[in-house]
Design a protein around this motif. Sequence first.
Motif, PDB file in Angstrom:
ATOM      1  N   TYR A  70      -6.194  13.857   0.013  1.00 46.61           N
ATOM      2  CA  TYR A  70      -5.332  14.629   0.431  1.00 46.61           C
ATOM      3  C   TYR A  70      -5.924  14.451   2.622  1.00 46.61           C
ATOM      4  O   TYR A  70      -7.263  13.989   3.029  1.00 46.61           O
ATOM      5  N   ASN A  71      -4.988  15.286   2.341  1.00 46.42           N
ATOM      6  CA  ASN A  71      -4.096  14.043   4.259  1.00 46.42           C
ATOM      7  C   ASN A  71      -5.137  14.953   5.435  1.00 46.42           C
ATOM      8  O   ASN A  71      -4.146  16.540   5.666  1.00 46.42           O
ATOM      9  N   ALA A  72      -5.735  14.939   6.140  1.00 41.40           N
ATOM     10  CA  ALA A  72      -6.108  15.951   6.905  1.00 41.40           C
ATOM     11  C   ALA A  72      -5.106  15.366   8.292  1.00 41.40           C
ATOM     12  O   ALA A  72      -4.448  15.037   8.547  1.00 41.40           O
ATOM     13  N   ALA A  73      -4.928  16.393   9.053  1.00 42.07           N
ATOM     14  CA  ALA A  73      -4.043  16.303   9.885  1.00 42.07           C
ATOM     15  C   ALA A  73      -4.263  14.897  10.831  1.00 42.07           C
ATOM     16  O   ALA A  73      -5.671  14.477  11.090  1.00 42.07           O
ATOM     17  N   ASP A  74      -3.205  14.330  11.648  1.00 40.68           N
ATOM     18  CA  ASP A  74      -3.402  13.111  12.338  1.00 40.68           C
ATOM     19  C   ASP A  74      -3.435  13.354  13.686  1.00 40.68           C
ATOM     20  O   ASP A  74      -3.183  14.970  13.996  1.00 40.68           O
ATOM     21  N   VAL A  75      -3.587  11.966  14.286  1.00 38.69           N
ATOM     22  CA  VAL A  75      -3.599  12.442  16.155  1.00 38.69           C
ATOM     23  C   VAL A  75      -2.355  11.671  16.711  1.00 38.69           C
ATOM     24  O   VAL A  75      -1.802  11.623  15.726  1.00 38.69           O
ATOM     25  N   VAL A 124       0.694  -1.105  -0.386  1.00 40.04           N
ATOM     26  CA  VAL A 124      -0.280  -0.067   0.051  1.00 40.04           C
ATOM     27  C   VAL A 124       0.911   1.782  -0.346  1.00 40.04           C
ATOM     28  O   VAL A 124       0.554   2.140  -1.021  1.00 40.04           O
ATOM     29  N   GLN A 125       1.439   1.221   1.030  1.00 38.13           N
ATOM     30  CA  GLN A 125       2.543   2.587   0.569  1.00 38.13           C
ATOM     31  C   GLN A 125       3.604   2.521  -0.615  1.00 38.13           C
ATOM     32  O   GLN A 125       3.375   3.927  -1.255  1.00 38.13           O
ATOM     33  N   ARG A 126       3.877   1.795  -0.984  1.00 30.49           N
ATOM     34  CA  ARG A 126       4.608   1.761  -2.334  1.00 30.49           C
ATOM     35  C   ARG A 126       4.253   1.686  -3.322  1.00 30.49           C
ATOM     36  O   ARG A 126       4.198   3.315  -4.331  1.00 30.49           O
ATOM     37  N   ALA A 127       2.469   1.883  -3.650  1.00 28.00           N
ATOM     38  CA  ALA A 127       1.898   2.016  -4.765  1.00 28.00           C
ATOM     39  C   ALA A 127       1.039   3.193  -5.103  1.00 28.00           C
ATOM     40  O   ALA A 127       0.577   4.026  -5.558  1.00 28.00           O
ATOM     41  N   THR A 128       1.191   3.938  -3.161  1.00 30.83           N
ATOM     42  CA  THR A 128       0.052   5.268  -3.212  1.00 30.83           C
ATOM     43  C   THR A 128       1.048   6.425  -2.983  1.00 30.83           C
ATOM     44  O   THR A 128       0.868   7.891  -3.162  1.00 30.83           O
ATOM     45  N   ASP A 129       2.764   6.085  -2.879  1.00 30.69           N
ATOM     46  CA  ASP A 129       3.111   7.608  -3.135  1.00 30.69           C
ATOM     47  C   ASP A 129       3.438   8.500  -4.260  1.00 30.69           C
ATOM     48  O   ASP A 129       3.020   7.650  -5.015  1.00 30.69           O
ATOM     49  N   GLY A 130       2.652   9.276  -3.340  1.00 30.03           N
ATOM     50  CA  GLY A 130       2.632  10.805  -4.895  1.00 30.03           C
ATOM     51  C   GLY A 130       0.990  10.303  -4.978  1.00 30.03           C
ATOM     52  O   GLY A 130       0.802  10.940  -6.182  1.00 30.03           O
ATOM     53  N   ARG A 131       0.364   9.995  -4.942  1.00 31.30           N
ATOM     54  CA  ARG A 131      -0.567   9.798  -5.062  1.00 31.30           C
ATOM     55  C   ARG A 131      -1.863  10.614  -3.943  1.00 31.30           C
ATOM     56  O   ARG A 131      -3.153  10.951  -3.757  1.00 31.30           O
ATOM     57  N   VAL A 132      -0.896  11.100  -2.595  1.00 32.54           N
ATOM     58  CA  VAL A 132      -1.328  11.538  -1.350  1.00 32.54           C
ATOM     59  C   VAL A 132      -0.685  12.459  -1.241  1.00 32.54           C
ATOM     60  O   VAL A 132       0.308  12.843  -0.904  1.00 32.54           O
ATOM     61  N   TYR A 133      -1.676  13.696  -0.619  1.00 28.05           N
ATOM     62  CA  TYR A 133      -0.848  15.050  -0.752  1.00 28.05           C
ATOM     63  C   TYR A 133      -1.220  16.252   0.741  1.00 28.05           C
ATOM     64  O   TYR A 133      -2.569  16.252   1.570  1.00 28.05           O
ATOM     65  N   ALA A 134      -0.691  16.705   0.915  1.00 27.71           N
ATOM     66  CA  ALA A 134      -0.768  17.389   2.334  1.00 27.71           C
ATOM     67  C   ALA A 134      -1.321  18.721   2.507  1.00 27.71           C
ATOM     68  O   ALA A 134      -1.435  19.371   3.581  1.00 27.71           O
ATOM     69  N   SER A 135      -1.341  19.416   1.124  1.00 31.35           N
ATOM     70  CA  SER A 135      -2.324  20.783   1.411  1.00 31.35           C
ATOM     71  C   SER A 135      -2.364  20.871   0.131  1.00 31.35           C
ATOM     72  O   SER A 135      -2.400  20.545  -0.963  1.00 31.35           O
ATOM     73  N   PRO A 136      -3.606  21.842   0.317  1.00 34.90           N
ATOM     74  CA  PRO A 136      -4.937  21.331  -0.918  1.00 34.90           C
ATOM     75  C   PRO A 136      -4.044  22.642  -2.009  1.00 34.90           C
ATOM     76  O   PRO A 136      -4.731  22.119  -3.375  1.00 34.90           O
ATOM     77  N   GLY A 137      -3.188  23.280  -2.415  1.00 35.81           N
ATOM     78  CA  GLY A 137      -2.977  23.847  -3.298  1.00 35.81           C
ATOM     79  C   GLY A 137      -1.472  22.720  -4.249  1.00 35.81           C
ATOM     80  O   GLY A 137      -1.515  22.716  -5.316  1.00 35.81           O
ATOM     81  N   GLU A 138      -1.462  21.459  -4.079  1.00 35.10           N
ATOM     82  CA  GLU A 138      -1.074  20.459  -4.492  1.00 35.10           C
ATOM     83  C   GLU A 138      -1.902  19.295  -4.295  1.00 35.10           C
ATOM     84  O   GLU A 138      -1.478  18.574  -5.703  1.00 35.10           O
ATOM     85  N   VAL A 139      -2.536  19.389  -4.184  1.00 34.97           N
ATOM     86  CA  VAL A 139      -4.206  18.488  -4.375  1.00 34.97           C
ATOM     87  C   VAL A 139      -4.617  18.854  -6.332  1.00 34.97           C
ATOM     88  O   VAL A 139      -5.059  19.841  -6.261  1.00 34.97           O
ATOM     89  N   PRO A 140      -4.850  17.807  -6.911  1.00 37.79           N
ATOM     90  CA  PRO A 140      -5.171  18.363  -8.341  1.00 37.79           C
ATOM     91  C   PRO A 140      -6.867  18.701  -7.923  1.00 37.79           C
ATOM     92  O   PRO A 140      -7.024  17.562  -7.397  1.00 37.79           O
ATOM     93  N   ALA A 141      -6.909  19.015  -9.044  1.00 33.98           N
ATOM     94  CA  ALA A 141      -8.658  19.343  -9.006  1.00 33.98           C
ATOM     95  C   ALA A 141      -9.368  18.163  -9.875  1.00 33.98           C
ATOM     96  O   ALA A 141      -9.208  17.011 -10.405  1.00 33.98           O
ATOM     97  N   ASN A 142     -10.613  18.010  -8.529  1.00 33.22           N
ATOM     98  CA  ASN A 142     -11.849  16.741  -8.880  1.00 33.22           C
ATOM     99  C   ASN A 142     -12.657  16.991  -9.138  1.00 33.22           C
ATOM    100  O   ASN A 142     -13.059  17.946  -8.100  1.00 33.22           O
TER     101      ASN A 142
END
Length: 256
Positions: free
Chosen positions: A211-216, A71-89
Amino acid sequence: MLICWAVLGGFVLDAIFGDPAWLPHPVVLMGKAITALEKRLRAQFPQTPQGELCGGAVLATVAVSAAGYAVQRATDGRVYASPGEVPANRAGLLLGTSRTVRSERPNAYFYNRVDAAAALYHAGKVEYLVISGDNGRKGYNEPQDMKEALVGRGVPAEAIYLDYAGFRTYDSVVRMEKVFGQESFTVISQEFHNRRAVYIAQALGLDAVGYNAADVAAYGGMKTRLREKLARVRMFMDLWTGKNPKFLGEPVEIGK
């Protein structure tokens, strides 16, 4: 050891060549490898309670490690930490959770996800939000609770759709296509959760990012993280067997 190398090789080739017809998908390789390893362990360990326990522990360790790596390897580059980086959908998939924990204190996962979804909407990165969660018992309604919180953060009610049958992440992702008609979407949750959801989407031929929400805090989220490791193993079994969601239902057209 040969089985482990075969699985790892499958993931490497899949990453290099994409998903050609002649190459088995890593999900298939994972399922076959776990089955083969189980047979090998049954042959190696004595048919006693102690032997079954030892064999089960080895199998569980290998399965958890392989699933986590995949899971970690396949999703690298597909999760983002800031709205500006996220592709629009056109649509975002907000994964539900309870408003409070068992002690009736506020659930940080809930509020962090709602904050992230509102930020993504206000940044113009999604036009609509589908909130997918559990409404399986009286007085418990994850989608409605999240909708109310989003409206309170300035997201218009008409931009929000509720999926009351998102009992599991797997169901939520499948229903996003089968019920809500979205083949490309943004998943909104904590990073560890996003990666699993995005992997499920990839395995089903869908185009999803996270798009990653803040973690706990690590201590507060320890139980959730342990559960996530097992959830990734179960995810592979669901994908390998082609499991269907608990409910599908009539199509819902977003934006109409």
